[in-house]
Write an enzyme that holds these catalytic residues in place. Structure first.
Site, PDB file in Angstrom:
ATOM      1  N   GLU A 192       0.816  -1.210   0.000  1.00  0.00           N
ATOM      2  CA  GLU A 192       0.000   0.000   0.000  1.00  0.00           C
ATOM      3  C   GLU A 192       0.852   1.264   0.000  1.00  0.00           C
ATOM      4  OE1 GLU A 192      -3.741  -2.040   2.367  1.00  0.00           O
ATOM      5  OE2 GLU A 192      -2.699  -0.358   3.304  1.00  0.00           O
ATOM      6  N   HIS A 200     -10.888  -0.139   4.855  1.00  0.00           N
ATOM      7  CA  HIS A 200     -11.110  -1.577   4.913  1.00  0.00           C
ATOM      8  C   HIS A 200     -12.399  -1.794   5.700  1.00  0.00           C
ATOM      9  CE1 HIS A 200     -10.694  -5.772   5.929  1.00  0.00           C
ATOM     10  NE2 HIS A 200      -9.772  -5.871   4.967  1.00  0.00           N
ATOM     11  N   CYS A 225      -7.001   1.602   3.831  1.00  0.00           N
ATOM     12  CA  CYS A 225      -7.128   0.375   4.602  1.00  0.00           C
ATOM     13  C   CYS A 225      -7.505   0.702   6.045  1.00  0.00           C
ATOM     14  CB  CYS A 225      -5.843  -0.435   4.481  1.00  0.00           C
ATOM     15  SG  CYS A 225      -5.983  -2.145   5.046  1.00  0.00           S
TER      16      CYS A 225
END
Length: 193
Positions: free
Chosen positions: A16, A121, A101
């Site tokens: 990421e 997320h 995330c």
């Protein structure tokens, strides 16, 4: 010239963060890797890498600051008083910030998601929504909220979409790079049977 910073700490999702650095540098956007407390980072999957520098007040000089996810990393970023103060000041100055995330939990604690559109997320959706009831969760791979100058994304598989969204916000045309990296092919074919 615009410049960006990606803030890392131990336990980050390597793909990421490093995908953002990769895309931005390929597009000739200066991008510094900033370690929260150390230049040496051990990612969540044991990948060790070196940042360009550690966190200091120069974070205010970047046009965009972004956080990769990984729950340990997100908690480190969220709990850093110094980082929280700098991010709140960046927000007051109307600068772009991004997180993906698990790391929207840091933006949430800093108060940056009030009335904003965002994603994360799914495991962190309820927590962030409870802390920011005026915010608007969106079930999409990437959310760009131009009014609040925020970019958020969901997880490792959305890293490339996130990185390209950051580059576009910073004024770069990403079409040629998307073609060269075959991202457009992936985007157009990922859900076809």
């Amino acid at each position: 010239m615009v410049k960006a910073a990606i803030v890392f700490s131990d336990g980050c999702e390597e793909v990421e963060g490093l995908s953002q650095v990769d895309v931005l540098r390929r597009l000739d956007i200066p991008c510094d890797m900033i370690g929260l407390t150390s230049k040496t980072i051990r990612g969540g999957h044991g990948i060790v890498f070196e940042c360009d520098k550690t966190l200091d007040d120069s974070l205010l000089d970047y046009d965009l600051v972004s956080f990769p996810g990984g729950a340990p990393n997100a908690h480190h970023l969220r709990d850093s008083v110094k980082l929280g103060e700098l991010m709140a000041e960046r927000h007051r100055q109307g600068k772009w910030d991004a997180a993906m995330c698990a790391s929207p939990i840091a933006l949430s604690k800093y108060g940056l998601l009030e009335q904003a559109n965002w994603t994360s997320h799914p495991d962190f959706k309820a927590q962030v929504q409870s802390e920011n009831p005026s915010s608007h969760y969106m079930d999409t791979p990437v959310v760009v909220d131009a009014e609040h100058k925020l970019i958020t994304s969901r997880g490792p598989a959305t890293s490339w979409a996130f990185a390209y969204a950051i580059a576009r916000v910073l004024g770069k045309d990403t079409e040629d790079l998307e073609e060269a990296m075959q991202y457009n092919y992936l985007r157009d074919h990922i859900n076809l049977d």
